[in-house]
Design a protein around this motif. Structure first.
Motif, short mmCIF file in Angstrom:
data_model
loop_
_atom_site.label_atom_id
_atom_site.label_comp_id
_atom_site.label_asym_id
_atom_site.label_seq_id
_atom_site.Cartn_x
_atom_site.Cartn_y
_atom_site.Cartn_z
N THR A 56 0.93 -1.29 0.17
CA THR A 56 -0.03 -0.04 -0.17
C THR A 56 0.82 1.36 0.08
O THR A 56 0.50 2.26 -0.72
N GLN A 57 2.00 1.22 0.82
CA GLN A 57 2.98 2.42 0.54
C GLN A 57 3.68 2.56 -0.57
O GLN A 57 3.76 3.70 -1.13
N VAL A 58 3.93 1.57 -1.35
CA VAL A 58 4.47 1.60 -2.71
C VAL A 58 3.37 2.39 -3.84
O VAL A 58 3.70 3.54 -4.61
N PHE A 59 2.27 1.70 -3.54
CA PHE A 59 0.97 2.43 -4.63
C PHE A 59 0.86 3.90 -4.11
O PHE A 59 0.62 4.77 -4.76
N CYS A 87 3.97 5.32 6.98
CA CYS A 87 3.26 6.24 7.37
C CYS A 87 2.35 6.86 6.39
O CYS A 87 1.70 8.06 6.45
N GLY A 88 2.64 6.61 5.10
CA GLY A 88 2.20 7.45 3.93
C GLY A 88 0.48 7.56 4.27
O GLY A 88 0.04 8.64 3.71
N ILE A 89 -0.07 6.59 4.50
CA ILE A 89 -1.55 6.54 4.68
C ILE A 89 -2.16 7.67 5.46
O ILE A 89 -3.23 8.05 5.28
N PHE A 90 -1.34 7.92 6.67
CA PHE A 90 -1.53 8.91 7.54
C PHE A 90 -1.60 10.40 6.85
O PHE A 90 -2.41 11.22 7.42
#
Length: 380
Positions: A56-59, A87-90
């Motif tokens: 998910t972080q890669v995408f 922590c990219g989703i945050f």
């Protein structure tokens, strides 16, 4: 264009809370397994968490690069560092809360967008950002939440030991799947042209269709795993190969780079192990019939094997209860599927002018507008 409402904002906050709680529950359950000396289960739970987070972080980072193309490279370096620490989703949730609050509350009170923004800019930003989050949550649901649910149910069947952390993990998995599937469909309706709003009844029908069919399939795989772990692994790998091959034949165009496209197809292959999605917006009546017919045959086959060849295991796992739950959830899930596609699928009830050139959920070329990456993502 549909509006980002207060209800959507509440669902956004609820989804974020579940996401954070789910992380805590994962580490709590894993630590419990380590404390009990069950290192294999603890490592497996963390592996699902780590793999899901990595992908998910890669995408997420790739989408930031695409969206911010031509902007300050310094920002992208900071974004890369945040994604490197998983922590990219945050960041995405922060943007979603910022624009979502403005779209749902401030614009409603002021009667429109602010003077410095073009019309509908805030609404579009909120919808686009939440759509990206929901796409990432679909990845997480089927790379982490669903496999973890399978592992927890298998452990419960094999050992028969009930403890609070196990039930908490199962409940969180069901909550995660529920929020993810419904939010994803809401985003689909808001982001694509020619789609009517997703009302309460269609939401419930779609939720029960997905939840019940996934539950039945997970119970079936768990029963197969109890019979033979090797057979279960072979079946899952075979199903992934079938899903990946079908995705290749569909010539998906979700990502800009070939490497990311193949990663996307790999992930979709995993998703198709657990549930059916229309990955190209085309007519899929034949494919969906074959998909759930195969699930039904495998489910009945494994129950037949237990009934006639494994009486000792039947007593240990309370086979009668499990078989009733498996069959009941499969039958009800297929009924909800038929009701959804017959009554609530966009092509079944949207306006004639929006559907005249539509192909199983994809609007005709004359009605198409610029809608970003979501038009090439998996559909219903």
């Amino acid at each position: 264009m549909m509006k980002f409402t207060k209800q959507n904002f509440i669902f956004l906050v609820g989804g974020m809370i579940i996401y954070v709680v789910d992380i805590g529950v994962d580490f709590w359950v894993a630590s419990k397994y380590f404390c009990q000396g069950q290192y294999c289960w603890g490592i497996l739970i963390l592996c699902f968490r780590g793999l899901s987070s990595l992908i998910t972080q890669v995408f997420s980072y790739e989408w930031f690069k695409n969206d911010w193309e031509g902007t300050d490279t310094g920002k992208l370096k900071w974004i890369f560092l945040v994604h490197l620490f998983q922590c990219g989703i945050f960041i995405r949730y922060w943007f979603a809360l910022k624009y979502g609050c403005q779209a749902a509350f401030k614009q409603n009170n002021s009667g429109g967008a602010s003077e410095t923004d073009p019309p509908n800019f805030i609404q579009k930003q909120a919808i686009d950002i939440v759509t990206d989050i929901n796409m990432l949550r679909v990845f997480k649901t089927f790379l982490e939440t669903t496999p973890q649910l399978f592992v927890q149910i298998y452990i419960l069947m094999e050992h028969g030991k009930n403890n609070f952390c196990q039930y908490a993990a199962i409940i969180m998995s069901f909550c995660g799947i529920s929020f993810s599937t419904v939010d994803y469909q809401v985003s689909l309706r808001k982001s694509l042209p020619g789609k009517d709003e997703f009302h309460v009844l269609p939401k419930l029908v779609y939720l029960f269709y997905k939840l019940l069919t996934i539950t039945s399939w997970i119970l079936s795989i768990s029963l197969i795993t109890l019979l033979s772990v090797r057979s279960s692994v072979i079946l899952l790998v075979f199903l992934w190969i079938c899903g990946f091959t079908w995705t290749l034949k569909q010539h998906t165009t979700f990502c800009k780079s070939k490497k990311m496209e193949y990663l996307y197809r790999t992930v979709v292959g995993v998703i198709l192990i657990f549930t059916f999605f229309n990955i190209k917006g085309r007519k899929t009546k034949v494919f969906i019939f074959i998909y759930y017919a195969t699930h039904t045959i495998v489910t009945l086959g494994v129950l037949f094997v237990y009934m006639f060849w494994k009486p000792s295991i039947i007593k240990e796992i309370h086979f009668t209860i499990v078989s009733i739950l498996t069959i009941l959830s499969l039958v009800l899930g297929i009924i909800f599927l038929l009701v959804y596609y017959r009554c609530f699928h966009p092509t079944a009830y949207c306006r004639p002018q929006a559907c005249s050139d539509e192909v199983d959920g994809e609007a005709g070329q004359k009605d198409r507008m610029e809608i970003g990456r979501f038009q090439n993502f998996i559909m219903q």
